[in-house]
Scaffold this motif. Structure first.
Motif, PDB file in Angstrom:
ATOM      1  N   PRO A 172       0.832  -1.207   0.000  1.00 51.47           N
ATOM      2  CA  PRO A 172       0.000   0.000   0.000  1.00 51.47           C
ATOM      3  C   PRO A 172       0.866   1.256   0.000  1.00 51.47           C
ATOM      4  CG  PRO A 172       0.085  -0.955   2.192  1.00 51.47           C
ATOM      5  CD  PRO A 172       0.750  -1.942   1.273  1.00 51.47           C
ATOM      6  N   GLU A 173       0.332   2.318  -0.539  1.00 49.60           N
ATOM      7  CA  GLU A 173       1.032   3.591  -0.538  1.00 49.60           C
ATOM      8  C   GLU A 173       1.278   4.026   0.917  1.00 49.60           C
ATOM      9  OE1 GLU A 173       2.885   6.901  -0.715  1.00 49.60           O
ATOM     10  OE2 GLU A 173       2.521   5.769  -2.570  1.00 49.60           O
ATOM     11  N   PRO A 174       2.538   4.189   1.332  1.00 51.18           N
ATOM     12  CA  PRO A 174       2.831   4.455   2.751  1.00 51.18           C
ATOM     13  C   PRO A 174       2.148   5.697   3.313  1.00 51.18           C
ATOM     14  CG  PRO A 174       4.819   3.794   1.595  1.00 51.18           C
ATOM     15  CD  PRO A 174       3.760   3.989   0.539  1.00 51.18           C
ATOM     16  N   LYS A 175       1.974   6.738   2.488  1.00 49.86           N
ATOM     17  CA  LYS A 175       1.379   7.971   2.992  1.00 49.86           C
ATOM     18  C   LYS A 175      -0.142   7.975   2.890  1.00 49.86           C
ATOM     19  CE  LYS A 175       5.436  10.892   2.430  1.00 49.86           C
ATOM     20  NZ  LYS A 175       5.994  12.142   1.869  1.00 49.86           N
ATOM     21  N   TYR A 198      13.552  20.190  10.974  1.00 47.01           N
ATOM     22  CA  TYR A 198      12.524  20.459  11.979  1.00 47.01           C
ATOM     23  C   TYR A 198      11.117  20.312  11.410  1.00 47.01           C
ATOM     24  CZ  TYR A 198      16.777  22.271  13.964  1.00 47.01           C
ATOM     25  OH  TYR A 198      18.077  22.364  14.413  1.00 47.01           O
ATOM     26  N   ARG A 199      11.023  20.350  10.106  1.00 45.70           N
ATOM     27  CA  ARG A 199       9.752  20.140   9.422  1.00 45.70           C
ATOM     28  C   ARG A 199      10.006  19.246   8.213  1.00 45.70           C
ATOM     29  NH1 ARG A 199       7.288  26.335   8.997  1.00 45.70           N
ATOM     30  NH2 ARG A 199       7.039  26.719  11.234  1.00 45.70           N
ATOM     31  N   TYR A 200       9.075  18.329   7.970  1.00 44.30           N
ATOM     32  CA  TYR A 200       9.177  17.433   6.829  1.00 44.30           C
ATOM     33  C   TYR A 200       7.870  17.476   6.047  1.00 44.30           C
ATOM     34  CZ  TYR A 200      13.535  15.424   8.601  1.00 44.30           C
ATOM     35  OH  TYR A 200      14.831  15.252   9.008  1.00 44.30           O
ATOM     36  N   PRO A 201       7.898  17.235   4.742  1.00 43.22           N
ATOM     37  CA  PRO A 201       6.651  17.238   3.959  1.00 43.22           C
ATOM     38  C   PRO A 201       5.667  16.206   4.501  1.00 43.22           C
ATOM     39  CG  PRO A 201       8.572  17.207   2.513  1.00 43.22           C
ATOM     40  CD  PRO A 201       9.082  16.960   3.899  1.00 43.22           C
ATOM     41  N   SER A 235       3.006  15.491   2.638  1.00 45.63           N
ATOM     42  CA  SER A 235       2.626  14.822   1.397  1.00 45.63           C
ATOM     43  C   SER A 235       3.484  15.409   0.282  1.00 45.63           C
ATOM     44  CB  SER A 235       1.138  15.018   1.087  1.00 45.63           C
ATOM     45  OG  SER A 235       0.851  16.396   0.893  1.00 45.63           O
ATOM     46  N   GLY A 236       3.718  14.613  -0.743  1.00 45.56           N
ATOM     47  CA  GLY A 236       4.547  15.103  -1.835  1.00 45.56           C
ATOM     48  C   GLY A 236       5.988  15.300  -1.406  1.00 45.56           C
ATOM     49  N   HIS A 237       6.698  16.157  -2.143  1.00 43.41           N
ATOM     50  CA  HIS A 237       8.116  16.360  -1.863  1.00 43.41           C
ATOM     51  C   HIS A 237       8.489  17.839  -1.818  1.00 43.41           C
ATOM     52  CE1 HIS A 237       7.734  16.207  -6.272  1.00 43.41           C
ATOM     53  NE2 HIS A 237       8.764  17.031  -6.307  1.00 43.41           N
ATOM     54  N   THR A 238       7.565  18.677  -1.385  1.00 45.32           N
ATOM     55  CA  THR A 238       7.866  20.092  -1.238  1.00 45.32           C
ATOM     56  C   THR A 238       7.533  20.540   0.176  1.00 45.32           C
ATOM     57  OG1 THR A 238       5.663  20.747  -2.010  1.00 45.32           O
ATOM     58  CG2 THR A 238       7.413  20.570  -3.676  1.00 45.32           C
ATOM     59  N   GLY A 239       8.226  21.578   0.609  1.00 49.30           N
ATOM     60  CA  GLY A 239       7.971  22.129   1.934  1.00 49.30           C
ATOM     61  C   GLY A 239       9.240  22.664   2.564  1.00 49.30           C
ATOM     62  N   ALA A 240       9.112  23.758   3.288  1.00 50.06           N
ATOM     63  CA  ALA A 240      10.268  24.349   3.963  1.00 50.06           C
ATOM     64  C   ALA A 240      10.699  23.463   5.128  1.00 50.06           C
ATOM     65  CB  ALA A 240       9.909  25.743   4.474  1.00 50.06           C
ATOM     66  N   LEU A 290      21.344  31.563   3.769  1.00 45.05           N
ATOM     67  CA  LEU A 290      22.671  31.667   4.368  1.00 45.05           C
ATOM     68  C   LEU A 290      23.715  31.052   3.446  1.00 45.05           C
ATOM     69  CD1 LEU A 290      21.778  30.649   8.042  1.00 45.05           C
ATOM     70  CD2 LEU A 290      21.782  32.936   7.006  1.00 45.05           C
ATOM     71  N   ASP A 291      24.881  31.691   3.371  1.00 41.80           N
ATOM     72  CA  ASP A 291      25.924  31.212   2.463  1.00 41.80           C
ATOM     73  C   ASP A 291      26.905  30.252   3.140  1.00 41.80           C
ATOM     74  OD1 ASP A 291      27.379  32.895   4.112  1.00 41.80           O
ATOM     75  OD2 ASP A 291      27.992  34.274   2.519  1.00 41.80           O
ATOM     76  N   ASN A 292      26.659  29.927   4.411  1.00 41.75           N
ATOM     77  CA  ASN A 292      27.567  29.037   5.132  1.00 41.75           C
ATOM     78  C   ASN A 292      26.881  27.737   5.555  1.00 41.75           C
ATOM     79  OD1 ASN A 292      25.909  30.335   6.975  1.00 41.75           O
ATOM     80  ND2 ASN A 292      27.519  30.709   8.493  1.00 41.75           N
ATOM     81  N   VAL A 293      25.855  27.347   4.797  1.00 43.90           N
ATOM     82  CA  VAL A 293      25.091  26.153   5.139  1.00 43.90           C
ATOM     83  C   VAL A 293      24.978  25.235   3.922  1.00 43.90           C
ATOM     84  CG1 VAL A 293      22.903  25.243   5.998  1.00 43.90           C
ATOM     85  CG2 VAL A 293      23.733  27.442   6.823  1.00 43.90           C
ATOM     86  N   LEU A 294      25.303  23.962   4.122  1.00 46.38           N
ATOM     87  CA  LEU A 294      25.016  22.918   3.148  1.00 46.38           C
ATOM     88  C   LEU A 294      23.723  22.250   3.592  1.00 46.38           C
ATOM     89  CD1 LEU A 294      25.730  20.938   0.815  1.00 46.38           C
ATOM     90  CD2 LEU A 294      27.014  19.606   2.506  1.00 46.38           C
ATOM     91  N   MET A 295      22.691  22.304   2.759  1.00 46.14           N
ATOM     92  CA  MET A 295      21.381  21.765   3.100  1.00 46.14           C
ATOM     93  C   MET A 295      21.110  20.513   2.258  1.00 46.14           C
ATOM     94  SD  MET A 295      19.208  25.360   3.128  1.00 46.14           S
ATOM     95  CE  MET A 295      17.651  24.557   3.552  1.00 46.14           C
ATOM     96  N   THR A 296      20.774  19.423   2.919  1.00 45.41           N
ATOM     97  CA  THR A 296      20.407  18.196   2.209  1.00 45.41           C
ATOM     98  C   THR A 296      19.139  17.606   2.844  1.00 45.41           C
ATOM     99  OG1 THR A 296      22.021  17.006   3.581  1.00 45.41           O
ATOM    100  CG2 THR A 296      22.708  17.609   1.356  1.00 45.41           C
ATOM    101  N   PRO A 297      18.309  16.915   2.052  1.00 45.46           N
ATOM    102  CA  PRO A 297      16.977  16.489   2.505  1.00 45.46           C
ATOM    103  C   PRO A 297      16.958  15.139   3.201  1.00 45.46           C
ATOM    104  CG  PRO A 297      17.199  16.027   0.183  1.00 45.46           C
ATOM    105  CD  PRO A 297      18.495  16.690   0.607  1.00 45.46           C
ATOM    106  N   HIS A 298      17.683  15.026   4.315  1.00 46.31           N
ATOM    107  CA  HIS A 298      17.752  13.782   5.089  1.00 46.31           C
ATOM    108  C   HIS A 298      18.126  12.613   4.161  1.00 46.31           C
ATOM    109  CE1 HIS A 298      16.096  11.918   9.053  1.00 46.31           C
ATOM    110  NE2 HIS A 298      17.157  11.257   8.624  1.00 46.31           N
TER     111      HIS A 298
END
Length: 332
Positions: free
Chosen positions: A35-38, A268-271, A273-278, A287-295
């Motif tokens: 089944p679709e997990p979400k 601190y926040r995760y989508p 549904s879907g794959h968008t969201g702050a 910020l220019d001193n941060v490497l951001m990756t989506p877990h």
């Protein structure tokens, strides 16, 4: 008498690309649904007949419907979203790992990228500027990992594997854990201690790797006071769980350059549904001193091939009545 084939419900999106290999490794006759997990309704419709649920979460509502359940198996280490109190008595909860290598690759490469100023140089060269002391006398010389002290907040599967990577580059290491059980001499660390020694670790580390789990005790473990003890040039590599580092304090420390830089793979926040969201209420992306990756630090094909093998092997043991491996809890 031949035992009835097991019914398995797989509600983990990360295993879907391995569906054929997963099903081929199960005991003959196993009935599998995906089944679709979400889609909560789809999962709830599948679990009443399930002997095994493979999922990262199992709510009280889902557990109440799963009256035949004998095993809940996560495709990862965390079991904090499994409502153990609602599961049928005797249901076992098992986990699996294999993400250590991938996360170690991330931690070492992120530390090098930040420590060597490659983010800054990347942005500069895209604008035609050669930000290097070989071309610009005002460009700073950067230090290699051989000159760095790496501080580990948490030294379990992930921290220990990360240290193996950093150690090959000649770095020094220190570590703190909740119980202070790390043998510094055996691990090749300069010293190790308990969380009471966190301040000393932050004072002396050039790179701080946070891999501690999220518990009530570790929520906000690193806050404003702790971040202010870090060196202005130090980099934070966060691969634990977002709330272990206070959200507001972290944004403030990075935006004011109280600390040098950060690689943030947990948020601190995760989508929902879907794959968008702050990922935060703060604009870390500015910020220019941060490497951001989506877990994504632990997400490699090899990680999940090995996890799928663990899970299917445990389902085979369940079918044949053998002892299961990696059981972390049993519902009462």
């Amino acid at each position: 008498m031949t035992p009835e084939p097991l019914t398995v419900v797989v509600a983990d999106a990360n295993l879907r690309p391995l569906r054929d290999e997963f099903e081929a490794a199960l005991p003959a006759g196993t009935v599998v649904s995906w089944p679709e997990p979400k889609d909560a309704e789809a999962v709830e419709a599948a679990v009443p007949h399930a002997d095994v649920l493979v999922a990262g979460q199992c709510t009280a509502r889902t557990a109440a419907l799963a009256t035949r359940l004998r095993l809940v198996h996560t495709a990862g280490a965390g079991t904090d979203e499994i409502d153990l109190t609602a599961l049928p008595p005797g249901t076992r909860v098992a986990n699996t790992f294999h993400h250590e290598d991938a996360i170690a690759e991330y931690a070492v490469s992120a530390a090098i990228l930040l420590r060597r100023g490659f983010l800054r140089q990347h942005d500069a060269l895209r604008r035609g500027l050669w930000d290097s002391p070989a071309h610009d006398p005002h460009s700073p010389w950067m230090d290699s990992l051989s000159a760095a002290t790496i501080g580990f907040v948490g030294f379990g599967h992930i921290g220990a594997r990360c240290w193996q990577g950093f150690r090959t580059f000649g770095a020094s290491g220190v570590a703190v854990t909740r119980r202070g059980e790390v043998d510094a001499t055996a691990e090749g660390l300069t010293w190790s201690g308990t969380i009471d020694d966190l301040g000393a670790l932050l004072d002396t580390s050039d790179v701080v790797v946070v891999s501690a789990p999220h518990t009530p005790e570790t929520t906000g473990l690193i806050g404003e006071a702790e971040l202010s003890r870090m060196r202005p040039s130090a980099a934070l590599v966060h691969v634990g769980r977002g709330p272990v580092v206070d959200e507001d304090a972290l944004y403030e420390a990075l935006s004011t350059h109280t600390i040098g830089a950060a690689a943030l793979d947990v948020w601190y926040r995760y989508p929902t549904s879907g794959h968008t969201g702050a990922p935060s209420r703060h604009p870390f992306e500015t910020l220019d001193n941060v490497l951001m990756t989506p877990h994504s630090s632990g997400l490699t094909r090899q990680t999940f091939i090995r996890r799928a093998a663990d899970i299917t092997a445990n389902i085979g043991r369940l079918a044949s009545g053998e002892p299961l491996r990696n059981v972390v809890a049993v519902a009462r």
